[in-house]
Structures are given as C-alpha cells and as structure tokens.
Design a protein around this motif. Structure first.
Motif, PDB file in Angstrom:
ATOM      1  N   GLU A 128       0.835  -1.203   0.000  1.00 39.60           N
ATOM      2  CA  GLU A 128       0.000   0.000   0.000  1.00 39.60           C
ATOM      3  C   GLU A 128       0.870   1.253   0.000  1.00 39.60           C
ATOM      4  OE1 GLU A 128      -3.518   2.144   2.669  1.00 39.60           O
ATOM      5  OE2 GLU A 128      -3.036   0.022   2.971  1.00 39.60           O
ATOM      6  N   LYS A 129       1.971   1.210   0.737  1.00 41.44           N
ATOM      7  CA  LYS A 129       2.892   2.347   0.738  1.00 41.44           C
ATOM      8  C   LYS A 129       3.458   2.592  -0.657  1.00 41.44           C
ATOM      9  CE  LYS A 129       4.494   2.451   5.542  1.00 41.44           C
ATOM     10  NZ  LYS A 129       5.666   2.350   6.441  1.00 41.44           N
ATOM     11  N   LEU A 130       3.843   1.504  -1.335  1.00 40.14           N
ATOM     12  CA  LEU A 130       4.389   1.646  -2.687  1.00 40.14           C
ATOM     13  C   LEU A 130       3.346   2.206  -3.643  1.00 40.14           C
ATOM     14  CD1 LEU A 130       6.409  -1.696  -2.935  1.00 40.14           C
ATOM     15  CD2 LEU A 130       7.355   0.625  -2.809  1.00 40.14           C
ATOM     16  N   GLN A 131       2.112   1.724  -3.486  1.00 40.06           N
ATOM     17  CA  GLN A 131       1.038   2.209  -4.349  1.00 40.06           C
ATOM     18  C   GLN A 131       0.759   3.688  -4.094  1.00 40.06           C
ATOM     19  OE1 GLN A 131      -2.747   0.303  -3.758  1.00 40.06           O
ATOM     20  NE2 GLN A 131      -3.396   0.673  -5.853  1.00 40.06           N
ATOM     21  N   ASN A 132       0.700   4.073  -2.833  1.00 41.90           N
ATOM     22  CA  ASN A 132       0.467   5.478  -2.484  1.00 41.90           C
ATOM     23  C   ASN A 132       1.595   6.370  -3.002  1.00 41.90           C
ATOM     24  OD1 ASN A 132      -1.943   4.974  -1.161  1.00 41.90           O
ATOM     25  ND2 ASN A 132      -0.976   4.730   0.848  1.00 41.90           N
ATOM     26  N   ASN A 133       2.818   5.846  -2.900  1.00 39.11           N
ATOM     27  CA  ASN A 133       3.967   6.593  -3.385  1.00 39.11           C
ATOM     28  C   ASN A 133       3.885   6.795  -4.910  1.00 39.11           C
ATOM     29  OD1 ASN A 133       6.585   7.850  -2.950  1.00 39.11           O
ATOM     30  ND2 ASN A 133       7.436   6.068  -4.022  1.00 39.11           N
ATOM     31  N   PHE A 134       3.435   5.760  -5.613  1.00 36.37           N
ATOM     32  CA  PHE A 134       3.302   5.836  -7.068  1.00 36.37           C
ATOM     33  C   PHE A 134       2.271   6.890  -7.479  1.00 36.37           C
ATOM     34  CE2 PHE A 134       1.318   4.493 -11.069  1.00 36.37           C
ATOM     35  CZ  PHE A 134       2.434   4.407 -11.889  1.00 36.37           C
ATOM     36  N   TRP A 135       1.154   6.936  -6.727  1.00 34.53           N
ATOM     37  CA  TRP A 135       0.082   7.886  -7.051  1.00 34.53           C
ATOM     38  C   TRP A 135       0.244   9.211  -6.308  1.00 34.53           C
ATOM     39  CZ3 TRP A 135      -2.660   6.964 -11.141  1.00 34.53           C
ATOM     40  CH2 TRP A 135      -2.873   5.650 -11.560  1.00 34.53           C
ATOM     41  N   ASP A 136       1.373   9.384  -5.637  1.00 37.38           N
ATOM     42  CA  ASP A 136       1.660  10.616  -4.893  1.00 37.38           C
ATOM     43  C   ASP A 136       0.576  10.902  -3.848  1.00 37.38           C
ATOM     44  OD1 ASP A 136       3.277  12.737  -4.223  1.00 37.38           O
ATOM     45  OD2 ASP A 136       2.293  14.136  -5.595  1.00 37.38           O
ATOM     46  N   LYS A 137       0.165   9.848  -3.169  1.00 31.07           N
ATOM     47  CA  LYS A 137      -0.830   9.976  -2.105  1.00 31.07           C
ATOM     48  C   LYS A 137      -0.165   9.783  -0.740  1.00 31.07           C
ATOM     49  CE  LYS A 137      -4.668   7.776  -2.363  1.00 31.07           C
ATOM     50  NZ  LYS A 137      -5.632   6.674  -2.561  1.00 31.07           N
ATOM     51  N   LYS A 138      -0.739  10.396   0.281  1.00 32.10           N
ATOM     52  CA  LYS A 138      -0.230  10.237   1.645  1.00 32.10           C
ATOM     53  C   LYS A 138      -0.659   8.885   2.220  1.00 32.10           C
ATOM     54  CE  LYS A 138       0.013  15.036   3.310  1.00 32.10           C
ATOM     55  NZ  LYS A 138      -0.453  15.938   4.386  1.00 32.10           N
ATOM     56  N   ASN A 139       0.190   8.332   3.063  1.00 34.52           N
ATOM     57  CA  ASN A 139      -0.204   7.143   3.815  1.00 34.52           C
ATOM     58  C   ASN A 139      -1.058   7.545   5.010  1.00 34.52           C
ATOM     59  OD1 ASN A 139       1.324   5.139   2.306  1.00 34.52           O
ATOM     60  ND2 ASN A 139       3.147   6.135   3.159  1.00 34.52           N
ATOM     61  N   LYS A 140      -1.920   6.647   5.434  1.00 38.29           N
ATOM     62  CA  LYS A 140      -2.757   6.914   6.608  1.00 38.29           C
ATOM     63  C   LYS A 140      -1.961   6.643   7.882  1.00 38.29           C
ATOM     64  CE  LYS A 140      -7.238   6.034   4.457  1.00 38.29           C
ATOM     65  NZ  LYS A 140      -8.500   5.253   4.536  1.00 38.29           N
ATOM     66  N   GLY A 141      -2.000   7.595   8.816  1.00 32.55           N
ATOM     67  CA  GLY A 141      -1.285   7.453  10.076  1.00 32.55           C
ATOM     68  C   GLY A 141      -1.938   6.433  10.993  1.00 32.55           C
ATOM     69  N   ASP A 142      -1.180   5.985  11.964  1.00 30.00           N
ATOM     70  CA  ASP A 142      -1.698   5.005  12.919  1.00 30.00           C
ATOM     71  C   ASP A 142      -2.750   5.630  13.836  1.00 30.00           C
ATOM     72  OD1 ASP A 142       0.040   3.124  11.902  1.00 30.00           O
ATOM     73  OD2 ASP A 142       1.588   3.509  13.407  1.00 30.00           O
ATOM     74  N   ASN A 143      -3.688   4.811  14.256  1.00 30.79           N
ATOM     75  CA  ASN A 143      -4.725   5.246  15.185  1.00 30.79           C
ATOM     76  C   ASN A 143      -4.311   4.975  16.628  1.00 30.79           C
ATOM     77  OD1 ASN A 143      -6.324   6.053  13.063  1.00 30.79           O
ATOM     78  ND2 ASN A 143      -7.566   4.183  13.053  1.00 30.79           N
ATOM     79  N   LEU A 144      -4.713   5.870  17.503  1.00 35.05           N
ATOM     80  CA  LEU A 144      -4.429   5.742  18.931  1.00 35.05           C
ATOM     81  C   LEU A 144      -5.713   5.313  19.633  1.00 35.05           C
ATOM     82  CD1 LEU A 144      -1.985   6.517  20.904  1.00 35.05           C
ATOM     83  CD2 LEU A 144      -3.340   8.545  21.407  1.00 35.05           C
TER      84      LEU A 144
END
Length: 480
Positions: A128-144
């Motif tokens: 998912e990180k690679l895909q987001n990087n390809f589409w220039d999208k931010k990754n979702k941060g962790d939930n607390l």
C-alpha cells in the motif's frame, strides 16, 4: 632460566596497559549497547514526540494524521480535508474530551501533543505504501486507541455541570484512565476562532486539565494518609479512643470539627467515618511524630513527578520537626501547605483498592493501523507496593465505614454493592462562605472490574456534598 623469567615479566608489564585499555574499550562498548537498548525501550517515544523534533515535519508531508479513538473504537478526533485538499482536525464530541484529547491548532495539547509521533507514524502494508507513493498519495497514520469510556466521560461532565472542578476515573487493577473531565472546558473545533477569548483571564483557564494539573488542598481526604501513618506506628486501630468536644486546642491553636459538632467518644473507625478534625489533630500532635507523617507521604509519592504521558504537576507535602502544633494539626487534616492533584489522590486510593500496589495512570490501550491491525499494546505499569495488603485492607474497612455510617451515607449507601470512600472539605483563602472545595475519593469494592473515582468541585462549600453526588452519577453509570 632467570633471564627467561625476567623476559616474561617484562613482556607482561609491557602488555598490561594494552590489556587494561582493551578492557576499558570493551566496557565502554557494552555501556553504549546498554544505553542504546535503554534509550530504545524507555526514551525513544519521549524524544520522538518532542515538539522540537524536526522529523515530525517530514512525517506531516507524507502521512495523514491518525485518529484518536475511545476504548470501544468510537472516533474522538480525526482528520478531514476540504475541496482544495487542505487537511483539518475534527472532534465529533466537541467539548467533552477537550483537555484530555486536546487540540493541534495554535500549537497542541493533550494526547494530540504527547502522542504526535504515534499519530504521524504509519504502519500500513508495504504494498500500500508503494502504491500510495506511485500515485503521490499520503499514507494513513496510525490510530491511537485510548482507554477512555464515552459513557463515563459524559456522566462525569453532566454531573459536574457548570461548576469548576475535575473528575478522574481509573480501573483499580490496571491504572487505565476511563474518564478525565475538567471544567471549564472549550471546543477544539472552534479554537482558532475563539483563541483570544479562551485566553482571557475571566475564561477560567479552560486549557488547564485540572484533573492532572490542578493543585488543591486535599482537605479531609488526606486523613487516609494520616490513618496509614498511625497504622504503621501502632500496627492496629483497635486501641484508639478519643472524646470529641467539637474543638481541640494544642500549642495555643484550636481546631474545630465541622459546625463545632461534638462527636463524643469515638474509636478510630468512628473518627474516620465522622471525619473528626479534633481526633486527627490529637493523633498528629500526641500520637505521631512529624517524621512518621512525612515518611508516609513520601512513600505515597508526594513531591514526585509521574510519567503518565500527559502534563501533570507534583503534589506537595512538607512537615519538619520544628513545625508548630497549629500547622501540624492543619496538615493532618489536609490543610496547611499540603497540595495534591486529583489524579494523585486517585492513585493513592487506587493503591488501597489494589492491595497496596500503586498503578501508573495510562490513557492509551494500543496503537493500530487504520484497518485495525495492532501495532503495539500498552501494558499496565506499577509504581510499586506503597503499602502492605493488610494495611490496604484496614484502610478499605475505614473507607467503607464512611459510606455505611459516615459523611457519605446519604449519597452512596443505597447501592447494592460496596463503595469505599472519603469525603473532604478543603478550605482556602478566608473562611467566608464559598471558599471551600468539595472532595470525594473512593472506589467500588465488588472484586470484579472495579473503578476508583476522584472528584473535586471548586467552591463547592462545606455543608453540601456536590463531589459525592458527582461520584454517585459515575458509579450508577458504570454499573448500570
């Protein structure tokens, strides 16, 4: 033969400095490894969450800030974006979790500040990180995922109403915080618009988390500490008797019981249930030395900071051999110079409920990826055995008496389960009407998932029991 022996000794002497240096470097190497392990385990989160850590700016560009959730998964804070893609924080419960969840506009506070690094980290799947990087999208941060209980938070907030004050509710076994209410409060959704108004003197310091950062005279709730000091010196409460006339004079200073009520002949349990100022003043001046009270307070972590994850203040206690009788008497009943925060009061009472073991308050249950995959769980932490199980049992019996036949009977004795508690009236300033805070500290004593509650209502007065009524609402909600 002698020549060979001399050569060996000469070589040994020549090699000795090299051996010493080798051991020295080896020791330094082990020390570095040990510190790196210690830093990773104990200090890394502190440095990572430091506001001056420039790495956080980098994360902000690549990661959408994670959500803060209640214990049941309900969202307490999330990130949305407008049509232009500008991100902004949303707090669905408005004022309800204001101080504990905090804000991240015009600076930051609460969990938004202390867990900033966690919320700006992302453990999404590598694909998912690679895909987001390809589409220039931010990754979702962790939930607390916090330990906060929405029902208890709402009940505490409703019960305290428009009064200034604070409530903190904790699980007795784990120290997990279930509710943290402070009044007055604010709406983090409108903080930018109301910033100047909220910072005016007449606003009542709404950003202050009174449960953790408020310093108050403990009033008669401190009689728990004085009772423990007595028990440690004499080993039992059985031999104590006192005849209360409504006032007690020692060293030219006179202490009065509430409304000058004469409680007459009392044993220790009666004196505690009646919250008899005269009996406890007699204990402090005649039956205890000042070192006994001081050492007991120190054992309960007065004058110490607590690593609870959010900003908090030290409680203050001081008593010396040269302290006059008047101040000694005041100190024994929670007046004088003694100051304590509601969370520390909850920790002390929680230790009584927990067989003498004091737990470190904690607001976080676990960190998880947005899809629910657990990153890490936060285990309960103990601050040590601050009293023996027998001492905790004896104090529990005293506190049950307060509810069954003492100052909290009218408000709490009707429950179908045991409540152990202590009321308190904490005077400050002059003795005119309206210059006393109302306290209640106590816990449910069912033996199964019990809670400890600490309540202070500022200016609550000395004739009503507003803090006890707040506690009643919390116990009713928890066991309903």
């Amino acid at each position: 033969m002698k020549e060979k022996s001399k050569n060996k000794r000469r070589k040994a002497l020549i090699g000795k400095p090299y051996i010493i240096v080798s051991y020295l470097f080896f020791g330094m190497f082990l020390g570095m490894i040990g510190y790196m392990i210690y830093f990773k385990v104990c200090k890394s989160d502190t440095f990572a969450n430091n506001l001056y850590n420039k790495r956080q700016n980098k994360y902000e560009k690549n990661i959408v800030r994670g959500s803060i959730l209640a214990s049941n998964g309900t969202v307490l804070a999330r990130t949305d974006s407008d049509k232009e893609g500008k991100e902004f924080r949303v707090y669905p419960y408005n004022n309800l979790f204001a101080q504990v969840v905090g804000y991240c506009d015009h600076g930051s506070s609460g969990l938004e500040a202390s867990e900033n690094y966690t919320l700006r980290s992302s453990h999404v799947d590598i694909l998912e990180k690679l895909q987001n990087n390809f589409w220039d999208k931010k990754n979702k941060g962790d939930n607390l995922v916090t330990s906060l209980d929405i029902r208890l938070q709402q009940a505490a907030s409703n019960a305290i109403g428009y009064n200034r004050g604070a409530v903190i509710v904790m699980n007795t076994k784990t120290g997990k915080v279930l509710a943290d209410v402070s009044k007055p409060d604010f709406n983090p959704n409108t903080i930018a618009r109301n910033w100047e108004l909220l910072n005016k003197e007449e606003s009542g310091s709404p950003f202050l988390n009174r449960a953790l950062q408020g310093q108050y005279p403990p009033g008669s709730t401190f009689k728990i500490v004085t009772s423990l000091a007595y028990l440690r010196k004499y080993g039992t409460f059985d031999n104590f008797f006192f005849n209360c006339s409504g006032k007690y004079t020692q060293g030219g200073y006179t202490i009065h019981c509430n409304e000058n009520i004469a409680h007459r002949k009392e044993n220790f349990a009666d004196a505690f249930a009646n919250s008899c100022n005269c009996a406890f003043s007699n204990i402090a001046t005649q039956l205890l030395d000042k070192n006994s009270l001081e050492s007991t307070a120190n054992a309960l972590h007065f004058n110490e900071s607590f690593p609870i994850g959010l900003l908090s203040v030290k409680s203050f206690f001081a008593l010396e051999n040269s302290t006059a009788d008047g101040l000694t008497m005041q100190t024994s009943i929670g007046q004088g110079n003694t100051l304590i925060s509601p969370v520390h009061m909850a920790m002390i009472v929680g230790a009584v409920a927990n067989g003498g073991r004091m737990m470190e308050p904690s607001f976080v249950k676990q960190v998880e990826v947005y899809n629910g995959t657990i990153v890490k769980q936060i285990a309960p932490k103990s601050l040590g055995q601050v009293m023996t199980p027998e001492e905790a049992y004896q104090l529990t019996e005293l506190m049950k008496g307060v509810v069954q036949r003492g100052t909290a009977t009218d408000d709490l004795s009707s429950f179908p389960y045991d409540i152990a508690g202590k009321t308190g009236t904490a005077e400050y300033g002059s003795k005119e009407k309206g210059t006393a805070h109302s306290w209640f500290v106590g816990f449910s004593n069912t033996g199964n998932s019990d809670i400890v509650v600490a309540v202070i209502v500022e200016n609550g007065g000395d004739k009503s029991h507003p803090a006890t009524l707040v506690a009643r609402s919390i116990f009713e909600t928890y066991f309903s």
